[in-house]
Design a protein around this motif. Structure first.
Motif, PDB file in Angstrom:
ATOM      1  N   ILE A   1      38.233  73.714  70.473  1.00 48.08           N
ATOM      2  CA  ILE A   1      36.988  74.478  70.568  1.00 48.08           C
ATOM      3  C   ILE A   1      36.611  74.704  72.039  1.00 48.08           C
ATOM      4  O   ILE A   1      36.217  75.798  72.440  1.00 48.08           O
ATOM      5  CB  ILE A   1      35.883  73.740  69.768  1.00 48.08           C
ATOM      6  CG1 ILE A   1      36.126  73.998  68.271  1.00 48.08           C
ATOM      7  CG2 ILE A   1      34.490  74.158  70.201  1.00 48.08           C
ATOM      8  CD1 ILE A   1      35.251  73.207  67.336  1.00 48.08           C
ATOM      9  N   GLU A   2      36.806  73.660  72.849  1.00 51.22           N
ATOM     10  CA  GLU A   2      36.549  73.775  74.288  1.00 51.22           C
ATOM     11  C   GLU A   2      37.466  74.836  74.904  1.00 51.22           C
ATOM     12  O   GLU A   2      37.056  75.651  75.740  1.00 51.22           O
ATOM     13  CB  GLU A   2      36.813  72.400  74.907  1.00 51.22           C
ATOM     14  CG  GLU A   2      36.255  72.192  76.282  1.00 51.22           C
ATOM     15  CD  GLU A   2      36.551  70.778  76.783  1.00 51.22           C
ATOM     16  OE1 GLU A   2      36.917  69.881  75.972  1.00 51.22           O
ATOM     17  OE2 GLU A   2      36.419  70.569  78.002  1.00 51.22           O
ATOM     18  N   TRP A   3      38.728  74.822  74.485  1.00 46.33           N
ATOM     19  CA  TRP A   3      39.742  75.759  74.965  1.00 46.33           C
ATOM     20  C   TRP A   3      39.334  77.197  74.600  1.00 46.33           C
ATOM     21  O   TRP A   3      39.350  78.106  75.445  1.00 46.33           O
ATOM     22  CB  TRP A   3      41.073  75.360  74.331  1.00 46.33           C
ATOM     23  CG  TRP A   3      42.310  76.128  74.683  1.00 46.33           C
ATOM     24  CD1 TRP A   3      42.428  77.188  75.555  1.00 46.33           C
ATOM     25  CD2 TRP A   3      43.628  75.878  74.178  1.00 46.33           C
ATOM     26  NE1 TRP A   3      43.736  77.607  75.604  1.00 46.33           N
ATOM     27  CE2 TRP A   3      44.482  76.822  74.784  1.00 46.33           C
ATOM     28  CE3 TRP A   3      44.160  74.959  73.271  1.00 46.33           C
ATOM     29  CZ2 TRP A   3      45.862  76.866  74.499  1.00 46.33           C
ATOM     30  CZ3 TRP A   3      45.527  74.994  73.005  1.00 46.33           C
ATOM     31  CH2 TRP A   3      46.355  75.940  73.609  1.00 46.33           C
ATOM     32  N   LEU A   4      38.939  77.375  73.349  1.00 48.64           N
ATOM     33  CA  LEU A   4      38.538  78.712  72.893  1.00 48.64           C
ATOM     34  C   LEU A   4      37.303  79.222  73.636  1.00 48.64           C
ATOM     35  O   LEU A   4      37.229  80.399  74.013  1.00 48.64           O
ATOM     36  CB  LEU A   4      38.212  78.663  71.397  1.00 48.64           C
ATOM     37  CG  LEU A   4      39.291  79.096  70.428  1.00 48.64           C
ATOM     38  CD1 LEU A   4      38.798  78.907  69.004  1.00 48.64           C
ATOM     39  CD2 LEU A   4      39.660  80.569  70.648  1.00 48.64           C
ATOM     40  N   ARG A   5      36.345  78.320  73.836  1.00 42.43           N
ATOM     41  CA  ARG A   5      35.116  78.720  74.527  1.00 42.43           C
ATOM     42  C   ARG A   5      35.454  79.192  75.945  1.00 42.43           C
ATOM     43  O   ARG A   5      34.932  80.206  76.424  1.00 42.43           O
ATOM     44  CB  ARG A   5      34.134  77.545  74.561  1.00 42.43           C
ATOM     45  CG  ARG A   5      32.754  77.926  75.081  1.00 42.43           C
ATOM     46  CD  ARG A   5      31.824  76.733  75.122  1.00 42.43           C
ATOM     47  NE  ARG A   5      31.253  76.414  73.829  1.00 42.43           N
ATOM     48  CZ  ARG A   5      31.350  75.241  73.213  1.00 42.43           C
ATOM     49  NH1 ARG A   5      32.010  74.249  73.776  1.00 42.43           N
ATOM     50  NH2 ARG A   5      30.785  75.036  72.048  1.00 42.43           N
ATOM     51  N   ALA A   6      36.360  78.467  76.606  1.00 42.56           N
ATOM     52  CA  ALA A   6      36.743  78.831  77.974  1.00 42.56           C
ATOM     53  C   ALA A   6      37.564  80.132  77.989  1.00 42.56           C
ATOM     54  O   ALA A   6      37.425  80.944  78.912  1.00 42.56           O
ATOM     55  CB  ALA A   6      37.538  77.692  78.609  1.00 42.56           C
ATOM     56  N   LEU A   7      38.403  80.333  76.997  1.00 46.04           N
ATOM     57  CA  LEU A   7      39.158  81.596  76.905  1.00 46.04           C
ATOM     58  C   LEU A   7      38.197  82.773  76.773  1.00 46.04           C
ATOM     59  O   LEU A   7      38.357  83.808  77.433  1.00 46.04           O
ATOM     60  CB  LEU A   7      40.100  81.579  75.694  1.00 46.04           C
ATOM     61  CG  LEU A   7      41.382  80.754  75.801  1.00 46.04           C
ATOM     62  CD1 LEU A   7      42.037  80.632  74.428  1.00 46.04           C
ATOM     63  CD2 LEU A   7      42.358  81.389  76.796  1.00 46.04           C
ATOM     64  N   HIS A   8      37.220  82.596  75.913  1.00 48.13           N
ATOM     65  CA  HIS A   8      36.224  83.654  75.703  1.00 48.13           C
ATOM     66  C   HIS A   8      35.478  83.943  77.004  1.00 48.13           C
ATOM     67  O   HIS A   8      35.279  85.110  77.375  1.00 48.13           O
ATOM     68  CB  HIS A   8      35.269  83.232  74.589  1.00 48.13           C
ATOM     69  CG  HIS A   8      34.268  84.273  74.229  1.00 48.13           C
ATOM     70  ND1 HIS A   8      32.970  84.240  74.690  1.00 48.13           N
ATOM     71  CD2 HIS A   8      34.372  85.398  73.476  1.00 48.13           C
ATOM     72  CE1 HIS A   8      32.318  85.290  74.218  1.00 48.13           C
ATOM     73  NE2 HIS A   8      33.143  86.010  73.481  1.00 48.13           N
TER      74      HIS A   8
END
Ligand code: ZN
Length: 314
Positions: free
Chosen positions: A35-42
């Motif tokens: 989730i942290e990874w996705l938030r940063a990708l976004h």
């Protein structure tokens, strides 16, 4: 060849690290970290991501939390969330999850198809038809995209006949797929082959042919991206840090690296909407999260050239 497209037409990038990358890494990443990874990708400008796969958890325990990851991804504004689906049961899970798109793999290599899915390519085409009927009956708008895997060659079978790829593109669309893409699953493609096969498939699929998926197994990943772009492709899969190695070539590079793809297009003045510095910063965090796993790619070592500074968000 599509030569009429303006040189600066935007290219979109689907980040597939959370699926193609993680499925080839034995360890399981905690859901909170995904989730942290996705938030940063976004935050780095990514607007499409493949976040998991609805396959049985005993086969891919790394992706067993896909429904939870989709639920989070749907909260990120403007993010198109896709999941990989191998069969009707997976399609039902994708519909239940609320994902925006499902990616169905269809191997152009008969041998790969039977080894991987225990179905012939034509049996997979029939399943695509059943998945389309299921989707339509559900009232969902979940888009059905078929990825033609091993389109440029196969570790089991060797050569894959181009006419068979073209036939399967047509068959997938006839069966109800709304979009198709071509994938060099094992890193066998060369740029001239890429240009030729995309041109042949564009003739059949038109703008429904909408994705290039390249691995950098032998160092030709970006050359193949460029060849596909020249042929008219405007959407590509990529993995931050070039993760996603090939099980048949241990230690080899994985998918084309998202940050290198962003650099390639920025260097040519083609907008991708990706924030280069944010991607590089996230790559550093990813290296820590996957401590011990090889990351790949080039541009992170030296950074952007001075000539591109100030245009990092291309
Ligand atoms: Zn792949």
């Amino acid at each position: 060849m599509v030569t009429s497209a303006p040189a600066h037409a935007a290219v979109s990038v689907r980040e597939v690290g959370l699926r193609d990358g993680l499925q080839s890494i034995a360890r399981t990443m905690p859901t909170a970290r995904k989730i942290e990874w996705l938030r940063a990708l976004h935050a780095a400008g990514v607007r499409e991501a493949e976040v998991g796969s609805f396959v049985p958890a005993r086969l891919l325990p790394q992706l067993a939390d896909t429904a939870e990851v989709v639920a989070f991804a749907r909260t990120l504004p403007g993010l198109v969330t896709s999941v990989l689906v191998p069969n009707l049961r997976g399609a039902q899970a994708a519909l239940d999850s609320g994902a925006d798109a499902m990616l169905l793999p269809l191997s152009a290599s008969h041998a790969h198809s039977v080894a991987n899915l225990r179905k012939t390519p034509d049996e997979v085409v029939a399943e695509i038809g059943r998945i389309r009927a299921l989707r339509d009956a559900s009232g969902s708008k979940c888009l059905i995209e078929v990825g033609i895997s091993t389109a440029f060659g196969c570790t089991l079978q060797g050569l894959v006949d181009e006419a068979e790829v073209v036939r399967l593109v047509r068959a997938a669309l006839d069966a109800g797929a709304e979009r198709v893409g071509l994938a060099d699953t094992v890193g066998y493609a060369d740029p001239l082959q890429v240009a030729r096969l995309f041109e042949r498939c564009f003739a059949v699929a038109g703008d429904r042919l909408a994705c290039g998926h390249f691995h950098d197994t032998r160092g030709l990943g970006l050359a193949n991206v460029y060849a596909a772009w020249q042929a008219g492709v405007r959407r590509f899969d990529a993995c931050l840090g070039g993760i996603g190695g090939c099980p048949h070539a241990p230690g080899a590079s994985g998918n084309v690296a998202t940050e290198d793809l962003a650099y390639l297009f920025a260097s040519m003045g083609v907008p991708t909407g990706l924030d280069f510095d944010a991607l590089i910063a996230l790559r550093g965090r990813l290296a820590g999260w996957l401590d011990g796993e090889p990351l790949h790619g080039h541009v992170w070592r030296a950074g952007l050239p001075k000539t591109l500074r100030g245009q990092a968000r291309a």
